[in-house]
Design a protein around this motif. Structure first.
Motif, PDB file in Angstrom:
ATOM      1  N   PHE A   1       0.829  -1.193   0.000  1.00  0.00           N
ATOM      2  CA  PHE A   1       0.000   0.000   0.000  1.00  0.00           C
ATOM      3  C   PHE A   1       0.876   1.259   0.000  1.00  0.00           C
ATOM      4  O   PHE A   1       0.575   2.252  -0.686  1.00  0.00           O
ATOM      5  CB  PHE A   1      -0.930  -0.007   1.215  1.00  0.00           C
ATOM      6  CG  PHE A   1      -1.847   1.186   1.290  1.00  0.00           C
ATOM      7  CD1 PHE A   1      -2.988   1.258   0.505  1.00  0.00           C
ATOM      8  CD2 PHE A   1      -1.553   2.245   2.140  1.00  0.00           C
ATOM      9  CE1 PHE A   1      -3.828   2.358   0.568  1.00  0.00           C
ATOM     10  CE2 PHE A   1      -2.390   3.343   2.208  1.00  0.00           C
ATOM     11  CZ  PHE A   1      -3.527   3.399   1.430  1.00  0.00           C
ATOM     12  N   ALA A   2       1.968   1.204   0.766  1.00  0.00           N
ATOM     13  CA  ALA A   2       2.867   2.351   0.827  1.00  0.00           C
ATOM     14  C   ALA A   2       3.481   2.630  -0.534  1.00  0.00           C
ATOM     15  O   ALA A   2       3.602   3.790  -0.959  1.00  0.00           O
ATOM     16  CB  ALA A   2       3.963   2.100   1.861  1.00  0.00           C
ATOM     17  N   ARG A   3       3.885   1.537  -1.266  1.00  0.00           N
ATOM     18  CA  ARG A   3       4.476   1.717  -2.584  1.00  0.00           C
ATOM     19  C   ARG A   3       3.438   2.269  -3.568  1.00  0.00           C
ATOM     20  O   ARG A   3       3.744   3.118  -4.399  1.00  0.00           O
ATOM     21  CB  ARG A   3       5.025   0.396  -3.097  1.00  0.00           C
ATOM     22  CG  ARG A   3       5.874   0.540  -4.363  1.00  0.00           C
ATOM     23  CD  ARG A   3       6.427  -0.789  -4.831  1.00  0.00           C
ATOM     24  NE  ARG A   3       7.192  -1.453  -3.777  1.00  0.00           N
ATOM     25  CZ  ARG A   3       6.793  -2.550  -3.148  1.00  0.00           C
ATOM     26  NH1 ARG A   3       5.630  -3.108  -3.464  1.00  0.00           N
ATOM     27  NH2 ARG A   3       7.543  -3.113  -2.206  1.00  0.00           N
ATOM     28  N   LEU A   4       2.190   1.783  -3.442  1.00  0.00           N
ATOM     29  CA  LEU A   4       1.125   2.271  -4.312  1.00  0.00           C
ATOM     30  C   LEU A   4       0.891   3.767  -4.109  1.00  0.00           C
ATOM     31  O   LEU A   4       0.785   4.539  -5.066  1.00  0.00           O
ATOM     32  CB  LEU A   4      -0.157   1.495  -4.035  1.00  0.00           C
ATOM     33  CG  LEU A   4      -1.417   1.966  -4.789  1.00  0.00           C
ATOM     34  CD1 LEU A   4      -1.229   1.784  -6.284  1.00  0.00           C
ATOM     35  CD2 LEU A   4      -2.644   1.217  -4.291  1.00  0.00           C
ATOM     36  N   VAL A   5       0.822   4.193  -2.843  1.00  0.00           N
ATOM     37  CA  VAL A   5       0.602   5.602  -2.547  1.00  0.00           C
ATOM     38  C   VAL A   5       1.773   6.446  -3.049  1.00  0.00           C
ATOM     39  O   VAL A   5       1.602   7.523  -3.624  1.00  0.00           O
ATOM     40  CB  VAL A   5       0.382   5.814  -1.039  1.00  0.00           C
ATOM     41  CG1 VAL A   5       0.322   7.303  -0.710  1.00  0.00           C
ATOM     42  CG2 VAL A   5      -0.897   5.118  -0.591  1.00  0.00           C
ATOM     43  N   SER A   6       2.989   5.958  -2.852  1.00  0.00           N
ATOM     44  CA  SER A   6       4.179   6.694  -3.294  1.00  0.00           C
ATOM     45  C   SER A   6       4.218   6.833  -4.800  1.00  0.00           C
ATOM     46  O   SER A   6       4.649   7.873  -5.331  1.00  0.00           O
ATOM     47  CB  SER A   6       5.453   5.992  -2.796  1.00  0.00           C
ATOM     48  OG  SER A   6       5.475   5.926  -1.389  1.00  0.00           O
ATOM     49  N   ASP A   7       3.773   5.792  -5.523  1.00  0.00           N
ATOM     50  CA  ASP A   7       3.770   5.855  -6.984  1.00  0.00           C
ATOM     51  C   ASP A   7       2.695   6.792  -7.504  1.00  0.00           C
ATOM     52  O   ASP A   7       2.881   7.474  -8.527  1.00  0.00           O
ATOM     53  CB  ASP A   7       3.565   4.462  -7.576  1.00  0.00           C
ATOM     54  CG  ASP A   7       4.775   3.563  -7.322  1.00  0.00           C
ATOM     55  OD1 ASP A   7       5.867   4.110  -7.085  1.00  0.00           O
ATOM     56  OD2 ASP A   7       4.601   2.317  -7.371  1.00  0.00           O
ATOM     57  N   VAL A   8       1.556   6.821  -6.823  1.00  0.00           N
ATOM     58  CA  VAL A   8       0.443   7.664  -7.277  1.00  0.00           C
ATOM     59  C   VAL A   8       0.664   9.116  -6.904  1.00  0.00           C
ATOM     60  O   VAL A   8       0.428  10.032  -7.707  1.00  0.00           O
ATOM     61  CB  VAL A   8      -0.888   7.145  -6.693  1.00  0.00           C
ATOM     62  CG1 VAL A   8      -2.029   8.114  -7.028  1.00  0.00           C
ATOM     63  CG2 VAL A   8      -1.186   5.757  -7.234  1.00  0.00           C
ATOM     64  N   ILE A   9       1.099   9.345  -5.698  1.00  0.00           N
ATOM     65  CA  ILE A   9       1.259  10.721  -5.203  1.00  0.00           C
ATOM     66  C   ILE A   9       2.737  11.064  -5.218  1.00  0.00           C
ATOM     67  O   ILE A   9       3.478  10.757  -4.276  1.00  0.00           O
ATOM     68  CB  ILE A   9       0.688  10.876  -3.777  1.00  0.00           C
ATOM     69  CG1 ILE A   9      -0.762  10.425  -3.738  1.00  0.00           C
ATOM     70  CG2 ILE A   9       0.804  12.320  -3.322  1.00  0.00           C
ATOM     71  CD1 ILE A   9      -1.372  10.473  -2.360  1.00  0.00           C
ATOM     72  N   ARG A  10       3.174  11.650  -6.293  1.00  0.00           N
ATOM     73  CA  ARG A  10       4.553  12.138  -6.393  1.00  0.00           C
ATOM     74  C   ARG A  10       4.513  13.661  -6.325  1.00  0.00           C
ATOM     75  O   ARG A  10       4.457  14.341  -7.346  1.00  0.00           O
ATOM     76  CB  ARG A  10       5.193  11.663  -7.688  1.00  0.00           C
ATOM     77  CG  ARG A  10       5.392  10.151  -7.769  1.00  0.00           C
ATOM     78  CD  ARG A  10       6.077   9.749  -9.053  1.00  0.00           C
ATOM     79  NE  ARG A  10       6.309   8.310  -9.104  1.00  0.00           N
ATOM     80  CZ  ARG A  10       7.393   7.721  -8.615  1.00  0.00           C
ATOM     81  NH1 ARG A  10       8.333   8.463  -8.049  1.00  0.00           N
ATOM     82  NH2 ARG A  10       7.537   6.411  -8.696  1.00  0.00           N
ATOM     83  N   VAL A  11       4.517  14.182  -5.132  1.00  0.00           N
ATOM     84  CA  VAL A  11       4.341  15.610  -4.916  1.00  0.00           C
ATOM     85  C   VAL A  11       5.504  16.148  -4.106  1.00  0.00           C
ATOM     86  O   VAL A  11       5.868  15.573  -3.075  1.00  0.00           O
ATOM     87  CB  VAL A  11       3.010  15.906  -4.181  1.00  0.00           C
ATOM     88  CG1 VAL A  11       2.856  17.395  -3.948  1.00  0.00           C
ATOM     89  CG2 VAL A  11       1.843  15.366  -4.984  1.00  0.00           C
ATOM     90  N   ASP A  12       6.086  17.234  -4.592  1.00  0.00           N
ATOM     91  CA  ASP A  12       7.119  17.951  -3.839  1.00  0.00           C
ATOM     92  C   ASP A  12       6.414  18.994  -2.975  1.00  0.00           C
ATOM     93  O   ASP A  12       6.162  20.126  -3.407  1.00  0.00           O
ATOM     94  CB  ASP A  12       8.105  18.606  -4.802  1.00  0.00           C
ATOM     95  CG  ASP A  12       9.301  19.216  -4.074  1.00  0.00           C
ATOM     96  OD1 ASP A  12       9.228  19.357  -2.835  1.00  0.00           O
ATOM     97  OD2 ASP A  12      10.291  19.565  -4.744  1.00  0.00           O
ATOM     98  N   PHE A  13       6.058  18.566  -1.746  1.00  0.00           N
ATOM     99  CA  PHE A  13       5.276  19.457  -0.888  1.00  0.00           C
ATOM    100  C   PHE A  13       6.031  20.745  -0.552  1.00  0.00           C
ATOM    101  O   PHE A  13       5.425  21.809  -0.416  1.00  0.00           O
ATOM    102  CB  PHE A  13       4.876  18.718   0.400  1.00  0.00           C
ATOM    103  CG  PHE A  13       3.852  17.660   0.179  1.00  0.00           C
ATOM    104  CD1 PHE A  13       2.518  18.005   0.009  1.00  0.00           C
ATOM    105  CD2 PHE A  13       4.203  16.320   0.127  1.00  0.00           C
ATOM    106  CE1 PHE A  13       1.547  17.026  -0.197  1.00  0.00           C
ATOM    107  CE2 PHE A  13       3.248  15.340  -0.084  1.00  0.00           C
ATOM    108  CZ  PHE A  13       1.918  15.690  -0.246  1.00  0.00           C
ATOM    109  N   GLU A  14       7.349  20.652  -0.425  1.00  0.00           N
ATOM    110  CA  GLU A  14       8.125  21.861  -0.114  1.00  0.00           C
ATOM    111  C   GLU A  14       8.032  22.869  -1.256  1.00  0.00           C
ATOM    112  O   GLU A  14       7.859  24.074  -1.022  1.00  0.00           O
ATOM    113  CB  GLU A  14       9.578  21.483   0.146  1.00  0.00           C
ATOM    114  CG  GLU A  14      10.448  22.668   0.555  1.00  0.00           C
ATOM    115  CD  GLU A  14      11.876  22.245   0.863  1.00  0.00           C
ATOM    116  OE1 GLU A  14      12.720  23.137   1.057  1.00  0.00           O
ATOM    117  OE2 GLU A  14      12.140  21.022   0.906  1.00  0.00           O
ATOM    118  N   ARG A  15       8.123  22.381  -2.478  1.00  0.00           N
ATOM    119  CA  ARG A  15       8.027  23.277  -3.626  1.00  0.00           C
ATOM    120  C   ARG A  15       6.632  23.874  -3.739  1.00  0.00           C
ATOM    121  O   ARG A  15       6.466  25.072  -4.011  1.00  0.00           O
ATOM    122  CB  ARG A  15       8.385  22.518  -4.900  1.00  0.00           C
ATOM    123  CG  ARG A  15       8.393  23.383  -6.154  1.00  0.00           C
ATOM    124  CD  ARG A  15       8.856  22.584  -7.364  1.00  0.00           C
ATOM    125  NE  ARG A  15       8.867  23.386  -8.569  1.00  0.00           N
ATOM    126  CZ  ARG A  15       9.852  24.221  -8.906  1.00  0.00           C
ATOM    127  NH1 ARG A  15      10.898  24.361  -8.119  1.00  0.00           N
ATOM    128  NH2 ARG A  15       9.791  24.914 -10.031  1.00  0.00           N
TER     129      ARG A  15
END
Length: 556
Positions: free
Chosen positions: A212-226
């Motif tokens: 599930f963690a890998r799925l979320v990481s693949d779907v949500i690729r967001v640079d929150f700092e930027r």
């Protein structure tokens, strides 16, 4: 704006903050036709500011100049959309501000950029203060300060009033479109409530299951700092521009100010009695100040006429003690005299002509003594420059001192002759002209050229601070590069190495952060790249030989 809009049908003003905002909005009413356009302009300017200013390759240059010009264009466009008469003098002050903002893309010296930005801010505030800018030519120094303060206040706070305007302009009868917006707002609120819970539960599930963690990481690729950086910069630019534009539409002056001679705006309403200072008190205070100045001038005369010889023969007196220690203190003393004289002239009771003559005589004596003190300060600078060279701080202090001297003469020609009105506008115009002249003459180049001339002259050898010279802005780089062949060999290597590192010929920079002086510096390095690399040598190392620094330039 109608009473219905003012009553706040679509805005709840039951709380203290709500009542304050509605009261402020009533004090500065915006035409209803301008509310949507004002918010749209703020959003556009916020997006432009984020795109122009978010550049990690360098400091603000052309990007901020363009954004300031965009704010000026939006102010004029909104004014025309609201069908309001646009005063030509207001447009002229906006244009002056845009010209000064263009100095950010012209020169590279930080003090000069700060002065240019300050002038742009002041002229924008003057343009926004009232719907007719003719007041600028008749106003006093205090009114200018009030206009600047109110302009800054509106820039930081009036965006909230624009949001209140939008809420209060909501139609009383809810149309289909309005109902749709209401449902969309409700959905947005629901998502906002769910967001923190989604984050918490999502983090727990990601920790519990690797798939599930890998799925979320693949779907949500967001640079929150930027993203956060974009949001912050967009919000600041949108907020400031919306606040300024609203202030430009309404004027930042809350109500007609009191004119001590004609009442309120010449309507015959008697002005409140101002505090008057008796001539005995005024003469005593000014006489004491004149006496102190006179004693100081008498002490300074022996050094003023004695020159280098007297400094050299006086036990325990060095150039550093004589020149460095006293110059900036004398500049500060001169700067304080102008507001003191203006305040005294405003406070003195003018009903007795003899008292007025006494005051003007004492003030005239004080101006003469201050000019003598200014001459002493310039003499100190001349001696220090002859021994240790020129720096940015000394150059700007010298310009300030000369400008203060001119203002004292202008004060004597206007205020002390009973013509107080022209003084403030003359001081404003001369101040803006001085900054414009500084942009043209390029102070950093003058500093570099002066120090180079000292070491290359045929006189006695002097020491040269290569570290300070290369710390100057790009404005000085072409001068230093052209002068390198005439400098001693032990100075050529460190200067050449610093030029190659700071302004490499292959430097790439976004057009948003383009600067004319930096471009010229890179061009100069590119044109002399072969000579510079030859001076540096193959190992890129420079060995100090004892003549690369001076204790005066940049350190004293």
């Amino acid at each position: 704006m109608t009473d219905d809009a003012v009553s706040g049908q679509g805005y709840s003003d039951s709380g203290v903050i709500g009542r304050v905002l509605v009261g402020a909005a009533r004090l500065y009413p915006v035409p209803a036709v301008s509310v949507t356009a004002l918010l749209a302009a703020g959003v556009v300017l916020g997006a432009m500011g984020d795109w122009l200013l978010r550049d990690s390759n360098g400091p603000v240059n052309l990007n901020l100049s363009l954004w300031v010009a965009s704010v000026a264009v939006a102010a004029v466009a909104l004014h025309r959309r609201a069908a309001l008469a646009l005063d030509r003098e207001r447009v002229a002050w906006l244009l002056v501000g845009v010209v000064f903002a263009a100095g950010l893309a012209w020169r590279d010296a930080p003090p000069l950029k700060l002065l240019a930005l300050g002038c742009a801010t002041l002229t924008f505030a003057l343009a926004a203060h009232r719907r007719s800018a003719s007041w600028v030519r008749r106003a006093g120094v205090v009114r200018y300060a009030v206009a600047l303060a109110l302009g800054a206040l509106h820039a930081w706070t009036a965006a909230a009033l624009a949001l209140v305007d939008a809420a209060r302009s909501t139609p009383r009868v809810e149309s289909g479109r309005a109902a749709g917006w209401r449902r969309a707002a409700a959905v947005a609120r629901g998502l906002a409530i769910a967001a923190p819970l989604l984050v918490v539960f999502g983090a727990l599930f990601m920790s519990a299951d690797a798939v599930f963690a890998r799925l979320v990481s693949d779907v949500i690729r967001v640079d929150f700092e930027r993203i956060a950086g974009h949001i912050v910069l967009f919000s600041i630019c949108a907020w400031l521009s919306t606040g300024y534009l609203r202030g430009f539409l309404t004027g930042t002056e809350p109500s007609p100010l009191v004119d001590g001679r004609q009442g309120i705006e010449g309507q015959g309403v008697p002005a409140p009695k101002r505090l008057a200072l008796g001539m005995t008190e005024a003469a005593t205070a000014m006489g004491a100040i004149d006496l102190l100045f006179l004693v100081f001038v008498i002490v300074q005369f022996r050094y003023f006429f004695g020159g280098n010889a007297l400094v050299q023969v006086t036990p325990g007196l060095t150039y550093a003690e004589y020149a460095r220690r006293g110059f900036f203190e004398l500049v500060a003393a001169n700067a304080l005299v102008v507001p003191v004289l203006l305040a005294a002239d405003w406070l003195v009771d003018r009903r007795v002509r003899r008292d007025v003559l006494v005051f003007r005589s004492l003030a005239g004596v004080q101006i003469g003594l201050v000019l003598a003190i200014a001459a002493s300060a310039l003499q100190r600078l001349r001696l220090y420059h002859a021994s240790y060279g020129l720096t940015e701080s000394r150059f700007y202090a010298m310009v300030l001192l000369i400008w203060i001297g001119a203002m004292l003469l202008w004060l004597a020609a206007t205020v002390l002759r009973g013509r107080r009105d022209p003084f403030a506008f003359g001081a404003l115009a001369s101040g803006l002209a001085t900054v414009a002249l500084l942009l043209v003459i390029n102070p950093d180049a003058i500093v570099a050229r002066t120090n180079v001339a000292r070491i290359t002259s045929a006189g006695p050898p002097v020491r040269f601070d290569a570290a300070y010279a290369t710390s100057l802005s790009a404005d000085a780089a072409p001068v230093l590069i052209d002068a390198l062949p005439a400098l001693p060999r032990d100075l050529q290597c460190p200067i050449a190495r610093r030029m190659l590192r700071r302004w490499p010929p292959d430097r790439e920079r976004s057009i948003r952060s383009w600067n004319w002086s930096e471009e010229r510096a890179s061009d100069a390095v590119r044109a002399h790249e072969a000579e510079l690399r030859l001076m540096v040598g193959p190992n890129q190392r420079c060995e100090a030989t004892g003549n690369t620094a001076s204790p005066g330039v940049g350190t004293r």
